[in-house]
Scaffold this motif. Sequence first.
Motif, mmCIF file in Angstrom:
data_model
loop_
_atom_site.group_PDB
_atom_site.id
_atom_site.type_symbol
_atom_site.label_atom_id
_atom_site.label_comp_id
_atom_site.label_asym_id
_atom_site.label_seq_id
_atom_site.Cartn_x
_atom_site.Cartn_y
_atom_site.Cartn_z
ATOM 1 N N UNK A 1 91.919 -1.677 4.330
ATOM 2 C CA UNK A 1 91.335 -0.347 4.072
ATOM 3 C C UNK A 1 90.625 -0.324 2.718
ATOM 4 N N UNK A 2 89.462 0.283 2.686
ATOM 5 C CA UNK A 2 88.675 0.370 1.457
ATOM 6 C C UNK A 2 88.217 1.812 1.277
ATOM 7 N N UNK A 3 87.883 2.212 0.061
ATOM 8 C CA UNK A 3 87.370 3.574 -0.158
ATOM 9 C C UNK A 3 86.047 3.781 0.564
ATOM 10 N N UNK A 4 85.765 5.067 0.843
ATOM 11 C CA UNK A 4 84.511 5.387 1.504
ATOM 12 C C UNK A 4 83.349 5.135 0.559
ATOM 13 N N UNK A 5 82.228 4.714 1.109
ATOM 14 C CA UNK A 5 81.040 4.466 0.318
ATOM 15 C C UNK A 5 79.809 4.544 1.192
ATOM 16 N N UNK A 6 78.691 4.185 0.619
ATOM 17 C CA UNK A 6 77.450 4.223 1.374
ATOM 18 C C UNK A 6 77.414 3.074 2.377
ATOM 19 N N UNK A 7 76.487 3.167 3.312
ATOM 20 C CA UNK A 7 76.377 2.138 4.342
ATOM 21 C C UNK A 7 76.007 0.795 3.733
ATOM 22 N N UNK A 8 75.123 0.832 2.705
ATOM 23 C CA UNK A 8 74.731 -0.428 2.081
ATOM 24 C C UNK A 8 75.908 -1.076 1.356
#
Length: 356
Positions: free
Chosen positions: A185-192
Amino acid sequence: MFGWFKRQAVPQVETRSASSTGYTAQILAARQSYISGVSGLGELTAAVQSSVSLWESGLSLADVKGTDLLSRRMLALTARSLALRGESIWLIRDRLVPCSDWDLTTRDGEPRAYRVSIPEAGGARSDTVLAGEVLHFRIGSDVVAPWTGTAPLQRARLSADLLEQLETALRDVFRDAPIGSQIVPVPEGSAEDMASLRAGFRGKRGAALVIEGVAQAVGAGMHPQLGKGPDQLSPDLSDTLADKMLTEAKGAIYGTFGILPGLFNPATTGPLVREAQRHLAQIVLQPIANIMAEEATEKLGAGVQVDVVRPMQAFDAGGKARALATMIGALAQAKEAGIDGPTLQDALSFIDWQDE
């Protein structure tokens, strides 16, 4: 001309059943077995090739008396052919010429004539010869067809198929399964940012990687901190007993070739290795060598002997030395006691002593 307007006769559908026990059916089955292989893909396993190599090496060490035609190269080729096909044919010329394929005619169950194919670099050539012009070695013959031989794997095809399926399944698992991959699991971020992060993990962490966001994990009831570690995608093979089944399947194949499975045990020590060598030489290879010697004696017109036991040192050297010392002492005592002639021969026959 009025016959054109008549109804054409409807062809009758063949309803008779074809017998699968006739001569033609047997020939077709034999050809299919030769083309597709008599033992299946089990020949591709290391267990089978190790067994064949032991046959090949053991028989090529044999001492041959009575002829120069049975060279070590010929013995090695014969051993491999017997192990994989159950029979081997050699054309007798100024030397022995190997035959890759053949068919034959029989009388009273004994071969009378052969049509053989001799391998050449530009393509095989055929020749028709009498039975006395070929050496035909065969093992595992059946009373139904005593002129043919059967390979060990053909007689234990179920065990060969089991080993093939086990090794194929393990190969597919380690080739296709995501070994060493994890769900992180990772924090939410942009698609790039997510794409670059996935690419970085994929290049370092395993064959496949699934990354999910923290929000999706919490929404699904799977908090990232539960278990205090990432989820594994590697398959758990401990419950399949694949290692035990693979060991048992290999042992069955070794037994089919007359090899003690303990020879390939990593914990095997010297005494077991020597016992396995004696078992292979005395119980498996020497009877085959005797069959080859009988065939060569009949076809070559001279007494031929093939000994596998002595070159492989397949005997207890220490025990034999002690037996020799005891025998010499016993003969000396017999001479001092005046025991000779028939009385001494009776004593020697009592302990199975035989002069060649």
